[in-house]
Design a protein around this motif. Structure first.
Motif, PDB file in Angstrom:
ATOM      1  N   ARG A  64       0.830  -1.212   0.000  1.00  0.00           N
ATOM      2  CA  ARG A  64       0.000   0.000   0.000  1.00  0.00           C
ATOM      3  C   ARG A  64       0.860   1.256   0.000  1.00  0.00           C
ATOM      4  O   ARG A  64       0.566   2.220  -0.711  1.00  0.00           O
ATOM      5  N   GLN A  66       3.979   1.513  -1.086  1.00  0.00           N
ATOM      6  CA  GLN A  66       4.652   1.622  -2.378  1.00  0.00           C
ATOM      7  C   GLN A  66       3.717   2.176  -3.446  1.00  0.00           C
ATOM      8  O   GLN A  66       4.121   3.008  -4.257  1.00  0.00           O
ATOM      9  N   VAL A  67       2.464   1.736  -3.442  1.00  0.00           N
ATOM     10  CA  VAL A  67       1.492   2.254  -4.400  1.00  0.00           C
ATOM     11  C   VAL A  67       1.253   3.741  -4.139  1.00  0.00           C
ATOM     12  O   VAL A  67       1.189   4.541  -5.075  1.00  0.00           O
ATOM     13  N   ARG A  71       2.076   6.669  -6.738  1.00  0.00           N
ATOM     14  CA  ARG A  71       1.006   7.568  -7.167  1.00  0.00           C
ATOM     15  C   ARG A  71       1.370   9.021  -6.851  1.00  0.00           C
ATOM     16  O   ARG A  71       1.152   9.913  -7.670  1.00  0.00           O
TER      17      ARG A  71
END
Length: 121
Positions: A64, A66-67, A71
């Motif tokens: 989460r 890393q995302v 983003r």
């Protein structure tokens, strides 16, 4: 005459009773040691299972994060933030050079109109 003597006076030999007591105590000790080791293995396996569950949770949290980082660091997101903050930053092209000199005051740099940009040859 030696054949008429009583060899053992006790009805049940004490050495046999002592041997059985030692054997029973030995088996009891082996059984207690076995149960102790079995409990230790069960406790360690429960600790490993708990640690594996915790590892899975940390991997999910890591994914989460890393995302979120990917983003937040994307060019589209950065341009959206710059536009939302209204700070007037301009995207530089590949051929433009920004020179920062030490010793200059920031207000001197702010007075430039932006028309004096130099292009690289």
């Amino acid at each position: 005459m030696s054949g008429n003597r009583v060899r053992h006076l006790e009805p049940f030999p004490l050495s046999t009773l002592g041997g059985w007591i030692v054997a029973v105590l030995f088996l009891a000790g082996v059984g207690i040691a076995f149960l102790s080791f079995k409990n230790r293995v069960a406790r360690l396996s429960m600790d490993v299972a708990h640690s594996e569950k915790e590892l899975v949770l940390w991997k999910k949290r890591n994914m989460r994060v890393q995302v979120g980082i990917a983003r937040a660091s994307s060019a589209v997101e950065l341009e959206r933030r710059i536009a939302a903050w209204h700070i007037g930053l301009v995207k530089t092209s590949q051929l433009e050079v920004v020179r920062m000199e030490e010793g200059k005051r920031p207000d001197v740099l702010a007075e430039t109109t932006g028309g004096e940009r130099r292009r690289l040859p």
